[in-house]
Design a protein around this motif. Structure first.
Motif, mmCIF file in Angstrom:
data_model
loop_
_atom_site.group_PDB
_atom_site.id
_atom_site.type_symbol
_atom_site.label_atom_id
_atom_site.label_comp_id
_atom_site.label_asym_id
_atom_site.label_seq_id
_atom_site.Cartn_x
_atom_site.Cartn_y
_atom_site.Cartn_z
ATOM 1 N N VAL A 33 -0.389 6.434 1.319
ATOM 2 C CA VAL A 33 0.141 5.158 1.888
ATOM 3 C C VAL A 33 -1.014 4.148 1.852
ATOM 4 O O VAL A 33 -2.119 4.394 2.773
ATOM 5 C CB VAL A 33 0.747 5.311 3.319
ATOM 6 N N LEU A 34 -0.882 3.116 0.991
ATOM 7 C CA LEU A 34 -1.902 1.980 1.029
ATOM 8 C C LEU A 34 -1.928 1.039 2.084
ATOM 9 O O LEU A 34 -2.688 0.380 2.428
ATOM 10 C CB LEU A 34 -2.271 1.585 -0.309
ATOM 11 N N GLY A 35 -0.696 0.871 2.512
ATOM 12 C CA GLY A 35 -0.341 -0.270 3.351
ATOM 13 C C GLY A 35 1.342 -0.334 3.648
ATOM 14 O O GLY A 35 2.084 0.386 2.822
ATOM 15 N N VAL A 36 1.800 -0.714 4.700
ATOM 16 C CA VAL A 36 3.059 -0.976 5.232
ATOM 17 C C VAL A 36 3.342 -2.553 5.424
ATOM 18 O O VAL A 36 2.607 -3.412 5.785
ATOM 19 C CB VAL A 36 3.333 -0.281 6.362
ATOM 20 N N THR A 37 4.482 -3.175 4.394
ATOM 21 C CA THR A 37 4.783 -4.404 4.610
ATOM 22 C C THR A 37 6.384 -4.424 5.120
ATOM 23 O O THR A 37 6.998 -3.604 4.998
ATOM 24 C CB THR A 37 4.968 -5.245 3.326
ATOM 25 N N THR A 38 6.501 -5.642 5.995
ATOM 26 C CA THR A 38 7.607 -5.503 6.749
ATOM 27 C C THR A 38 8.543 -6.928 6.417
ATOM 28 O O THR A 38 7.949 -7.607 5.845
ATOM 29 C CB THR A 38 7.584 -5.551 8.320
ATOM 30 N N VAL A 39 9.826 -6.704 6.248
ATOM 31 C CA VAL A 39 10.756 -7.655 5.774
ATOM 32 C C VAL A 39 12.006 -7.626 6.417
ATOM 33 O O VAL A 39 12.433 -6.775 7.169
ATOM 34 C CB VAL A 39 11.130 -7.473 4.442
ATOM 35 N N LEU A 50 0.705 -7.524 -1.344
ATOM 36 C CA LEU A 50 1.090 -6.766 -2.365
ATOM 37 C C LEU A 50 0.775 -7.248 -3.850
ATOM 38 O O LEU A 50 0.240 -6.224 -4.573
ATOM 39 C CB LEU A 50 2.640 -7.294 -2.658
ATOM 40 N N LEU A 51 0.515 -8.631 -3.954
ATOM 41 C CA LEU A 51 -0.129 -9.258 -5.230
ATOM 42 C C LEU A 51 -1.557 -8.818 -5.212
ATOM 43 O O LEU A 51 -1.937 -8.052 -6.507
ATOM 44 C CB LEU A 51 -0.126 -10.765 -5.269
ATOM 45 N N ARG A 52 -2.470 -8.692 -4.342
ATOM 46 C CA ARG A 52 -3.774 -8.401 -4.311
ATOM 47 C C ARG A 52 -3.971 -6.863 -4.980
ATOM 48 O O ARG A 52 -4.596 -6.364 -5.575
ATOM 49 C CB ARG A 52 -4.515 -8.511 -2.910
ATOM 50 N N ILE A 61 -4.552 2.458 7.796
ATOM 51 C CA ILE A 61 -3.498 1.915 7.083
ATOM 52 C C ILE A 61 -3.212 0.512 7.586
ATOM 53 O O ILE A 61 -2.417 0.291 8.803
ATOM 54 C CB ILE A 61 -2.178 2.695 6.880
ATOM 55 N N GLY A 62 -3.135 -0.532 6.995
ATOM 56 C CA GLY A 62 -2.798 -1.948 7.284
ATOM 57 C C GLY A 62 -1.329 -2.226 7.367
ATOM 58 O O GLY A 62 -0.609 -1.566 6.483
ATOM 59 N N VAL A 63 -0.798 -3.041 8.370
ATOM 60 C CA VAL A 63 0.600 -3.393 8.295
ATOM 61 C C VAL A 63 0.702 -5.123 7.971
ATOM 62 O O VAL A 63 -0.204 -5.571 8.643
ATOM 63 C CB VAL A 63 1.229 -3.261 9.660
ATOM 64 N N TYR A 64 1.460 -5.290 7.194
ATOM 65 C CA TYR A 64 1.576 -6.852 6.808
ATOM 66 C C TYR A 64 2.787 -7.339 6.751
ATOM 67 O O TYR A 64 3.852 -7.072 6.091
ATOM 68 C CB TYR A 64 1.050 -6.790 5.274
ATOM 69 N N ILE A 97 4.771 0.548 1.216
ATOM 70 C CA ILE A 97 5.946 0.702 1.520
ATOM 71 C C ILE A 97 6.564 -0.587 2.079
ATOM 72 O O ILE A 97 5.770 -1.189 3.200
ATOM 73 C CB ILE A 97 6.058 1.893 2.883
ATOM 74 N N ASP A 98 7.428 -1.108 1.636
ATOM 75 C CA ASP A 98 8.072 -2.331 2.007
ATOM 76 C C ASP A 98 9.567 -2.028 2.762
ATOM 77 O O ASP A 98 10.327 -1.615 2.372
ATOM 78 C CB ASP A 98 8.392 -3.333 0.985
#
Length: 151
Positions: free
Chosen positions: A34-40, A115-117, A63-66, A9-10
């Motif tokens: 949910v594998l991870g959360v990215t913030t923007v 995201l890429l990994r 769940i990691g947050v990036y 989830i971005d």
């Protein structure tokens, strides 16, 4: 047998309730993992702490947050007259509270790298739910156009 959608989830969580609600809904859904959360956008560190608080509230410490990109590629950051600014000029996100803990980040890995990994490791098996500006996705795509797959 039920199909499980594996998600990153971005999000630009923190300005209003919609992204927090979407995250909570995905966490509670038996059809999503949910594998991870990215913030923007605008202040990703504060947004990451908000996302971490939502995850913690649901007991999802796994769940990691990036944190990702604060600044859009083509437009300036929008400011609202009611917002205060940090020393570096980034806005203080309206639903951020200093008591929100930053524990549980994804090991210091930035959003585009996560995201890429993840997309490389599980090619074709992971979807990105982008509910914020697409700056993290654009950065990942520029970095590795062949390795980035948007489902």
């Amino acid at each position: 047998m039920r199909n499980i959608t594996r998600l990153i989830i971005d999000t630009d969580i923190g300005d209003d309730i919609d992204d927090a609600y979407a995250l909570a809904l995905c966490l509670k859904s038996p059809e999503t993992e949910v594998l991870g959360v990215t913030t923007v956008y605008r202040n990703c560190e504060q947004r990451a702490k908000i996302a971490r608080a939502v995850l913690n509230r649901h007991g999802r410490y796994d769940i990691g947050v990036y944190p990702g990109e604060d600044y859009p590629e083509a437009e300036p950051i929008r400011y609202f007259e009611y917002e205060s600014k940090m020393e570096d000029g980034r806005p203080v996100i309206s639903h951020y509270d200093e008591r929100m803990m930053g524990k549980g980040y994804g090991g210091g890995e930035p959003a585009d790298r996560f995201l890429l990994r993840t997309l490389r490791e599980d090619a074709g098996e992971v979807s990105v739910l982008a509910i914020g500006p697409l700056t993290n996705l654009a950065k990942a795509l520029k970095e590795d156009p062949l390795g980035f797959r948007c489902m």
